[in-house]
Scaffold this motif. Structure first.
Motif, PDB file in Angstrom:
ATOM      1  N   LYS A  24      29.109  16.877   6.251  1.00 33.97           N
ATOM      2  CA  LYS A  24      28.148  16.863   7.359  1.00 33.97           C
ATOM      3  C   LYS A  24      28.202  15.535   8.107  1.00 33.97           C
ATOM      4  N   LEU A  25      28.340  14.436   7.370  1.00 30.53           N
ATOM      5  CA  LEU A  25      28.425  13.134   8.025  1.00 30.53           C
ATOM      6  C   LEU A  25      29.633  13.069   8.958  1.00 30.53           C
ATOM      7  N   CYS A  26      30.751  13.629   8.531  1.00 29.29           N
ATOM      8  CA  CYS A  26      31.937  13.652   9.395  1.00 29.29           C
ATOM      9  C   CYS A  26      31.644  14.403  10.687  1.00 29.29           C
ATOM     10  N   LYS A  27      30.907  15.499  10.588  1.00 28.73           N
ATOM     11  CA  LYS A  27      30.553  16.261  11.788  1.00 28.73           C
ATOM     12  C   LYS A  27      29.732  15.385  12.732  1.00 28.73           C
ATOM     13  N   TYR A  28      28.729  14.679  12.193  1.00 30.16           N
ATOM     14  CA  TYR A  28      27.882  13.821  13.015  1.00 30.16           C
ATOM     15  C   TYR A  28      28.662  12.655  13.614  1.00 30.16           C
ATOM     16  N   LEU A  29      29.689  12.200  12.905  1.00 28.68           N
ATOM     17  CA  LEU A  29      30.494  11.060  13.358  1.00 28.68           C
ATOM     18  C   LEU A  29      31.708  11.481  14.194  1.00 28.68           C
ATOM     19  N   ASP A  30      31.801  12.774  14.488  1.00 23.48           N
ATOM     20  CA  ASP A  30      32.925  13.321  15.259  1.00 23.48           C
ATOM     21  C   ASP A  30      34.273  13.057  14.599  1.00 23.48           C
ATOM     22  N   ILE A  31      34.289  13.173  13.271  1.00 32.85           N
ATOM     23  CA  ILE A  31      35.546  13.077  12.516  1.00 32.85           C
ATOM     24  C   ILE A  31      35.882  14.500  12.078  1.00 32.85           C
ATOM     25  N   VAL A  52      42.032   7.546  16.225  1.00 29.43           N
ATOM     26  CA  VAL A  52      41.242   8.756  16.003  1.00 29.43           C
ATOM     27  C   VAL A  52      41.450   9.212  14.560  1.00 29.43           C
ATOM     28  N   SER A  53      40.366   9.235  13.802  1.00 25.72           N
ATOM     29  CA  SER A  53      40.444   9.653  12.399  1.00 25.72           C
ATOM     30  C   SER A  53      40.242  11.152  12.267  1.00 25.72           C
ATOM     31  N   SER A  54      40.884  11.718  11.266  1.00 19.92           N
ATOM     32  CA  SER A  54      40.608  13.088  10.841  1.00 19.92           C
ATOM     33  C   SER A  54      40.857  13.155   9.342  1.00 19.92           C
ATOM     34  N   ILE A  55      40.219  14.121   8.717  1.00 22.26           N
ATOM     35  CA  ILE A  55      40.314  14.281   7.265  1.00 22.26           C
ATOM     36  C   ILE A  55      40.806  15.690   6.974  1.00 22.26           C
ATOM     37  N   VAL A  56      41.743  15.794   6.043  1.00 25.26           N
ATOM     38  CA  VAL A  56      42.263  17.080   5.607  1.00 25.26           C
ATOM     39  C   VAL A  56      41.945  17.217   4.125  1.00 25.26           C
ATOM     40  N   LEU A  57      41.280  18.321   3.776  1.00 27.63           N
ATOM     41  CA  LEU A  57      40.911  18.598   2.389  1.00 27.63           C
ATOM     42  C   LEU A  57      41.731  19.778   1.875  1.00 27.63           C
ATOM     43  N   ILE A  68      33.577  15.317  -2.873  1.00 28.86           N
ATOM     44  CA  ILE A  68      33.935  14.006  -3.421  1.00 28.86           C
ATOM     45  C   ILE A  68      35.136  13.432  -2.660  1.00 28.86           C
ATOM     46  N   THR A  69      36.142  14.267  -2.432  1.00 34.24           N
ATOM     47  CA  THR A  69      37.338  13.825  -1.718  1.00 34.24           C
ATOM     48  C   THR A  69      36.988  13.405  -0.295  1.00 34.24           C
ATOM     49  N   CYS A  70      36.150  14.176   0.371  1.00 32.98           N
ATOM     50  CA  CYS A  70      35.740  13.832   1.728  1.00 32.98           C
ATOM     51  C   CYS A  70      34.983  12.503   1.735  1.00 32.98           C
ATOM     52  N   GLY A  71      34.134  12.273   0.740  1.00 32.16           N
ATOM     53  CA  GLY A  71      33.423  10.999   0.635  1.00 32.16           C
ATOM     54  C   GLY A  71      34.382   9.835   0.475  1.00 32.16           C
ATOM     55  N   HIS A  72      35.416  10.028  -0.321  1.00 26.62           N
ATOM     56  CA  HIS A  72      36.437   9.007  -0.518  1.00 26.62           C
ATOM     57  C   HIS A  72      37.175   8.738   0.801  1.00 26.62           C
ATOM     58  N   GLU A  73      37.601   9.798   1.471  1.00 22.35           N
ATOM     59  CA  GLU A  73      38.346   9.642   2.723  1.00 22.35           C
ATOM     60  C   GLU A  73      37.463   9.070   3.831  1.00 22.35           C
ATOM     61  N   LEU A  74      36.204   9.453   3.870  1.00 17.78           N
ATOM     62  CA  LEU A  74      35.263   8.858   4.818  1.00 17.78           C
ATOM     63  C   LEU A  74      35.115   7.368   4.530  1.00 17.78           C
ATOM     64  N   GLY A  75      35.209   6.990   3.269  1.00 11.79           N
ATOM     65  CA  GLY A  75      35.181   5.583   2.890  1.00 11.79           C
ATOM     66  C   GLY A  75      36.325   4.804   3.521  1.00 11.79           C
ATOM     67  N   HIS A  76      37.515   5.408   3.542  1.00  6.22           N
ATOM     68  CA  HIS A  76      38.637   4.746   4.214  1.00  6.22           C
ATOM     69  C   HIS A  76      38.299   4.500   5.685  1.00  6.22           C
ATOM     70  N   ASP A  77      37.709   5.485   6.322  1.00 11.18           N
ATOM     71  CA  ASP A  77      37.361   5.354   7.729  1.00 11.18           C
ATOM     72  C   ASP A  77      36.293   4.286   7.948  1.00 11.18           C
ATOM     73  N   ASN A  84      47.821   4.495   8.350  1.00 11.70           N
ATOM     74  CA  ASN A  84      47.838   5.709   9.165  1.00 11.70           C
ATOM     75  C   ASN A  84      47.439   6.929   8.355  1.00 11.70           C
ATOM     76  N   THR A  85      47.794   6.937   7.081  1.00 12.28           N
ATOM     77  CA  THR A  85      47.448   8.063   6.225  1.00 12.28           C
ATOM     78  C   THR A  85      47.108   7.542   4.838  1.00 12.28           C
ATOM     79  N   ASP A  86      45.952   7.970   4.318  1.00  8.79           N
ATOM     80  CA  ASP A  86      45.516   7.621   2.964  1.00  8.79           C
ATOM     81  C   ASP A  86      45.383   8.920   2.177  1.00  8.79           C
ATOM     82  N   PHE A  87      46.164   9.069   1.107  1.00 11.21           N
ATOM     83  CA  PHE A  87      46.123  10.270   0.275  1.00 11.21           C
ATOM     84  C   PHE A  87      45.282  10.025  -0.964  1.00 11.21           C
ATOM     85  N   LEU A  88      44.521  11.035  -1.381  1.00 12.55           N
ATOM     86  CA  LEU A  88      43.879  11.003  -2.687  1.00 12.55           C
ATOM     87  C   LEU A  88      44.568  12.060  -3.532  1.00 12.55           C
TER      88      LEU A  88
END
Length: 159
Positions: A24-31, A52-57, A68-77, A84-88
């Motif tokens: 939901k935070l990504c939606k509010y942050l336009d990620i 421009v950031s984007s997250i792929v789950l 959890i993964t989205c929280g981690h990737e949002l942390g990178h942002d 350019n790319t951070d993998f979990l």
């Protein structure tokens, strides 16, 4: 980024948007958050192209793992990591003590702690983790003295 700043960043997002759900935070942050089959080892990744950031789950992961993964990737942002790319990956879920993966995991933990009432009856670290949906592999990223203060404050406000 220092732990206190990571905490402040995570908690201020939760306060501003009234949720600690990273999707939901990504939606509010336009990620944008996309879901794709990423195989057995990759849980997700964040890309940052032209600022421009984007997250792929991984679409094959359960909803809790995706969160959890989205929280981690949002942390990178939010920690402004320049890669350019951070993998979990599943194989990288061992403890880091510094660097971008450490910061992203700390951010995820702080996000999960924010807006959660820790079950006061729980008296083990594992029980505390379970009560706020932090996976056990992330126990080393929890600032336990800070959690103890949260518990003391929570208990005194309920009296």
């Amino acid at each position: 980024m220092k732990r206190e700043l990571i905490r402040k960043t995570a908690w201020s997002l939760v306060k501003k948007f009234n949720t600690n759900d990273p999707i939901k935070l990504c939606k509010y942050l336009d990620i944008p958050v996309y879901y794709h089959e990423l195989g057995d080892n990759i849980l997700g990744f964040r890309t940052n192209l032209y600022g421009v950031s984007s997250i792929v789950l991984n679409s094959a992961s359960d909803s809790q793992t995706q969160r959890i993964t989205c929280g981690h990737e949002l942390g990178h942002d939010r920690c402004n990591h320049d890669d350019n790319t951070d993998f979990l990956q599943r194989s990288s879920l061992y403890t880091r003590v510094y660097g971008t993966e450490y910061e992203a995991n700390c951010f995820m933990v702080e996000l999960m702690l924010a807006r959660n009432d820790i079950d006061e009856s729980v008296d083990t670290q594992e029980g505390i983790l379970r009560s706020v949906s932090i996976p056990t592999w992330a126990a080393n990223y929890v600032d336990w003295p800070y959690v103890k203060k949260l518990l003391v404050n929570q208990t005194s406000s309920n009296i």
